[in-house]
Design a protein around this motif. Structure first.
Motif, short mmCIF file in Angstrom:
data_model
loop_
_atom_site.label_atom_id
_atom_site.label_comp_id
_atom_site.label_asym_id
_atom_site.label_seq_id
_atom_site.Cartn_x
_atom_site.Cartn_y
_atom_site.Cartn_z
N LEU B 55 0.87 -1.17 0.00
CA LEU B 55 0.00 0.00 0.00
C LEU B 55 0.91 1.23 0.00
O LEU B 55 1.37 1.67 1.03
N ARG B 56 1.15 1.74 -1.16
CA ARG B 56 2.01 2.91 -1.35
C ARG B 56 3.26 2.86 -0.47
O ARG B 56 3.56 3.77 0.28
N GLY B 57 3.94 1.76 -0.54
CA GLY B 57 5.22 1.69 0.13
C GLY B 57 5.20 1.02 1.48
O GLY B 57 6.24 0.68 2.01
N SER B 58 4.02 0.83 2.09
CA SER B 58 4.06 0.04 3.32
C SER B 58 3.43 -1.31 3.07
O SER B 58 2.52 -1.46 2.25
N ILE B 59 3.96 -2.27 3.77
CA ILE B 59 3.50 -3.64 3.57
C ILE B 59 2.42 -3.95 4.60
O ILE B 59 2.63 -3.76 5.80
N ILE B 60 1.29 -4.37 4.12
CA ILE B 60 0.13 -4.56 5.00
C ILE B 60 -0.42 -5.96 4.80
O ILE B 60 -0.60 -6.42 3.66
N PRO B 61 -0.68 -6.67 5.90
CA PRO B 61 -1.27 -8.00 5.77
C PRO B 61 -2.74 -7.91 5.36
O PRO B 61 -3.43 -6.96 5.71
N VAL B 62 -3.17 -8.90 4.62
CA VAL B 62 -4.55 -8.89 4.13
C VAL B 62 -5.26 -10.16 4.57
O VAL B 62 -4.72 -11.26 4.45
N VAL B 63 -6.49 -9.98 5.08
CA VAL B 63 -7.30 -11.10 5.53
C VAL B 63 -8.40 -11.34 4.51
O VAL B 63 -9.04 -10.39 4.05
N ASP B 64 -8.60 -12.59 4.15
CA ASP B 64 -9.75 -12.90 3.31
C ASP B 64 -10.92 -13.07 4.27
O ASP B 64 -11.07 -14.09 4.94
N THR B 65 -11.76 -12.05 4.33
CA THR B 65 -12.81 -12.03 5.34
C THR B 65 -13.77 -13.22 5.18
O THR B 65 -14.26 -13.77 6.16
N ARG B 66 -14.00 -13.61 3.96
CA ARG B 66 -14.88 -14.77 3.74
C ARG B 66 -14.32 -16.00 4.43
O ARG B 66 -15.04 -16.72 5.13
N LEU B 67 -13.03 -16.24 4.27
CA LEU B 67 -12.42 -17.41 4.90
C LEU B 67 -12.43 -17.26 6.42
O LEU B 67 -12.61 -18.24 7.15
N ARG B 68 -12.23 -16.04 6.85
CA ARG B 68 -12.23 -15.80 8.29
C ARG B 68 -13.57 -16.20 8.90
O ARG B 68 -13.65 -16.68 10.01
#
Lengths: 705, 164
Positions: B55-68
């Motif tokens: 995300l514009r230079g920062s690394i952000i973890p992403v959750v697949d909300t459906r799987l969650r």
């Protein structure tokens, strides 16, 4: 944070800097005790510290630096050369200052023993000094000493007066010493009535007017009658008296004019006769004794010598910036670079084929690069200060061990990341002590019989080497006895007997935990922490230590560090359709193995026999449970890396290149992954994960060593 | 957020859809909404963590909300969005099917979550609100993570090594 806490934080930071500077200055002064400018520098530091520490209620520190200041001031004003043993006292005092400050900050009740001892020594010395050459002031100096002792306990009015008078005298003496033709020295006492604010006068108005045409001005505010905050009335003047000492081309009447709107009883101006050089002592005594008669109540506030020093050497103009802000800037610039890369690489923009657009894009990329470099350089500071600190360490260790040492410092201008500098001192101190303690021969005779100078040589060097910074500590001592190290290591079970170790691997053994160097190299006991601590802290900085030694000729410890913590030089590799980055620092070599040297042991994994060394092969797809079709090692590329647990060969599909990358954390929730130390954003905006090679172990955990 | 309090105060929520169900997250927690983008897989992380994004230079973890929420995963389409939410000072992306609107919901119309009849563990739901014909489930993002193994793992990580 409350205002008070904020101020305190500033004080602590400032005081820390002052003490650090004192440390360095005092050592430089010890080398050249005739350098009056340096003495002044030390004096100023101590003076500021005194003011600050009393303001924050650190009275114990305050008292000590107060006396220390007096002593320094004595030498400063008399220009008397300093005796060897007294010089020692100076150095000791700086130690005590540092100790006491720590006690004050941690609110430790018990002060170190040296505090009282050193204070006593200073007092005695002051006593002797002030008594001997000028018998006329004898009485006064006794008074001074008496009042100094009480000042921070329960100070009575009289004593405080004495103290303040002393300050004024000092100031007058000082100004007399710098007085030149055409300048007059005045002492002005202002005693504004309490309603003076309403009449439109306050002390600062006069200070400002006087300041306009004076070369030197010093003011002493009597703050004794200031009310507490509850009773304080902002429209009422509660400063009963201010004494101003000025050096100015004004004649008497001109000075008087300044105060013409005041009541007669509110000011008095005294012209102080200039010193005649031949009768220096007498004149001084006279002016002082005449001063003693008038009873003044003043207190020093201004930092007295700032006016005189400013033109001596133009200081570099600097601003203080929170490192956090620099980091933020750094991040933003990182984004800028990526955005710029995107534009530069975009097919659409390229297809425009307009010369002016292309040129602008070219310029943009140049500017971006420049900004990136400059922002990087903001984090860089010269290693000089750290090296200066080491002088002290060498000196102390030399005294303690009784070994004569000559310290050579090279490359102190080398710049290094600020965050690294902060974490570098301790390991460096440790290595230096180690070099002196264990590296050098225990006595000069031993050295002479080995054909060396009796004086041991320690060389501290910093330099750039292939994209890294190397800091090395060398001694010309007896070197490391390889056989003994190896024998010890085998005894301890660190290595097995039939292992074939290179020289550097053997030397590296002394940094293993629990491997006391003391037993190996000398009979001197260790200091509780071994070299393994040094190794760990350097590794935290993503650096490594190499040891080189020739028996009989000396040992060199080289700390190899990346240029900055934020950026690593990485090797981009591809495996199972993912891009990973291996820190180049740990890469030994990469190669496509021949089928014959790859060995597969059932259930134990794969090994490659590289020039007689058996190296386990690591498949990232196995470690990371990736679904990838298995390729044979001889069809792939092996990247051989050095890890804590020995060498491993990482199997990758392809080498993509070598690149400097900005390290980013993966965020808290993902940083539990030991095998990955972070991520980096590549030029195309993709993310590549950075491998932590030390955590990569062959499956089934086959111990290599 | 106590639904029983008799205060008539409007709170604003970002609502989104997962399948047919509508959910809401307090607007203060939302940093931004971005379109689906390339996600870099990270090995050895829970299944519902899809990886990281740039995300514009920062690394952000992403959750697949459906799987969650134990729903079937589905291919991203033009409506698929990533909502960047700040959870305990860390930005985390949640992949959702469709972002709906920013809705003002009267605190009084919030009620306790039902204990049954939902796809998901009701722990994540702090309240339920009636909005016209729809029912919006207000998510407690902190709970979403507290109930999560991520926190446990984080603690393990903290006790082992400090973040360099």
């Amino acid at each position: 944070m409350t205002k008070q806490e904020e101020l305190k934080a500033i004080f602590i930071e400032e005081a820390g800097e002052i003490v650090e500077k004192l440390d360095v200055d005092i050592i430089r002064f010890e080398e050249n005790s005739n350098d009056l400018e340096l003495l002044n520098e030390i004096f100023r530091g101590v003076h500021t510290l005194k003011g600050n520490s009393n303001a924050f209620g650190f009275t114990r520190l305050g008292e000590f630096v107060h006396h220390f200041e007096d002593l320094l001031d004595y030498y400063r004003s008399t220009k008397e050369s300093i005796e060897e043993n007294n010089l020692e006292l100076f150095v000791e005092s700086v130690d005590v200052v540092r100790e006491v400050m720590r006690c004050e900050l941690d609110s430790i009740e018990i002060l170190p023993k040296s505090y009282a001892e050193c204070l006593e020594k200073i007092k005695i010395l002051l006593d002797i000094k002030k008594n001997r050459p000028k018998p006329v002031i004898e009485q006064k100096s006794e008074e001074t000493l008496k009042d100094l002792a009480f000042e921070f306990a329960l100070d009575t009015l009289d004593e405080q007066e004495d103290e303040q008078r002393d300050e004024v005298e000092k100031s007058i003496k000082f100004h007399q010493s710098i007085q030149t033709d055409g300048l007059n020295l005045y002492k002005i006492d202002l005693t504004l009535d309490s309603d003076s604010y309403k009449r439109g006068f306050d002390y600062f108005v006069f200070l400002k007017i006087l300041g306009e045409r004076t070369t030197h001005l010093e003011s002493f505010f009597d703050m004794q009658n200031i009310q507490t905050l509850d009773e304080f009335k902002s429209d009422e003047n509660s400063i009963t008296k201010v004494t101003i000492v000025i050096l100015t081309p004004f004649v008497y009447t001109e000075v008087e004019e300044v105060f013409e709107f005041l009541f007669d009883h509110e000011y008095s101006i005294a012209l102080i006769a200039p010193l005649v050089v031949e009768q220096k002592t007498q004149a001084e005594v006279k002016s002082i004794s005449s001063l003693s008669k008038t009873s003044e109540t003043v207190e020093s506030t201004a930092s007295k010598t700032s006016t005189t020093s400013s033109n001596a050497n133009m200081p570099k103009s600097t601003i203080r910036i929170d490192t956090f802000k620099v980091d933020e800037l750094f991040d933003s610039v990182g984004e800028l670079v990526i955005a710029q890369n995107f534009i530069a690489q975009s097919e659409k923009i390229r297809s425009i084929e307009d010369e002016s657009i292309n040129r602008t894009i070219e310029t943009l990329s140049k500017i971006t690069k420049k900004i990136q470099d400059r922002v990087m350089s903001l984090r860089m500071v010269a290693i000089k200060d750290t090296f200066e600190k080491m002088k002290r360490v060498v000196r102390d260790t030399s005294k303690k061990t009784g070994k004569e040492i000559h310290l050579i410092i090279q490359g102190e201008e080398t710049e290094i990341d600020k965050t690294m500098i902060d974490n570098l001192s301790d390991p460096l101190i440790h290595i230096i002590r180690n070099a002196i303690d264990h590296g050098l021969e225990s006595c000069g005779d031993e050295r002479v019989s080995a054909g060396k100078d009796a004086e041991g040589v320690i060389t501290l060097k910093a330099f750039h080497k292939s994209g890294n910074i190397v800091i090395s500590v060398s001694d010309d001592g007896r070197g490391i006895n390889k056989d003994r190290v190896l024998k010890k290591a085998i005894e301890r079970g660190v290595v097995s007997e039939n292992e074939n170790l290179t020289d550097s691997q053997i030397f590296a053994l002394i940094m293993q935990p629990g491997f006391s160097t003391a037993e190996v190299i000398s009979d001197l006991s260790g200091r509780g922490v071994g070299l393994d601590v040094v190794k760990t802290s350097i590794e935290k900085l993503r650096g490594k230590i190499e040891i080189d030694s020739k028996e009989g000729q000396g040992t060199t410890f080289s700390i190899i560090l990346p240029l900055t913590l934020a950026i690593i030089d990485g090797m981009l590799v591809q495996t199972a359709d993912e891009t990973y980055i291996i820190p180049t620092l740990s890469v030994v070599e990469s190669f496509r193995p021949q089928r014959e040297i790859v060995h597969i042991f059932k259930g134990k994994g794969e090994f490659v026999n590289l020039r007689g060394e058996c190296i386990p092969i690591i498949r990232l797809s196995d470690v990371f449970d990736l679904n990838a079709k298995k390729i044979e090692a001889w069809d792939a590329i092996l990247v051989c890396v050095e890890t804590e647990a020995g060498r491993i060969a990482i199997l990758v599909d392809e080498l993509l290149g070598r690149q400097q990358v900005v390290i980013k954390t993966l965020g808290k929730s993902l940083s539990k992954l030991k095998e990955i130390s972070g991520g980096a954003i590549l030029g195309n905006g993709d993310i590549a994960l950075i491998l932590n090679v030390d955590e990569l172990r062959p499956l089934g955990e086959i111990s290599h060593v | 957020m106590k639904p029983n309090l008799p205060q008539s105060k409007k709170e604003r929520y970002l609502t989104f859809f997962l399948g047919d169900e509508q959910y809401g997250i307090e607007i203060e927690r939302i940093k931004e909404i971005i379109a689906m983008m390339k996600i870099t897989g990270v090995p050895k992380i829970p299944k519902f963590m899809r990886g990281v994004i740039n995300l514009r230079g920062s690394i952000i973890p992403v959750v697949d909300t459906r799987l969650r929420f134990a729903m079937e995963s589905r291919e991203a389409d033009m409506h698929t969005a990533i909502i960047i939410v700040e959870v305990e000072k860390v930005n985390i992306g949640f992949i959702v099917d469709r972002v709906e609107e920013v809705a003002s919901i009267d605190k009084a119309s919030l009620s306790e979550p039902p204990k049954f009849g939902s796809y998901i563990d009701t722990d994540f739901i702090s309240a339920v609100a009636q909005m016209g014909e729809n029912v919006v489930m207000i998510l407690d993002v902190i709970k979403l993570f507290e109930a999560d193994e991520i926190i446990d793992l984080e603690q393990i990580q903290n006790s082992n090594t400090s973040d360099a």
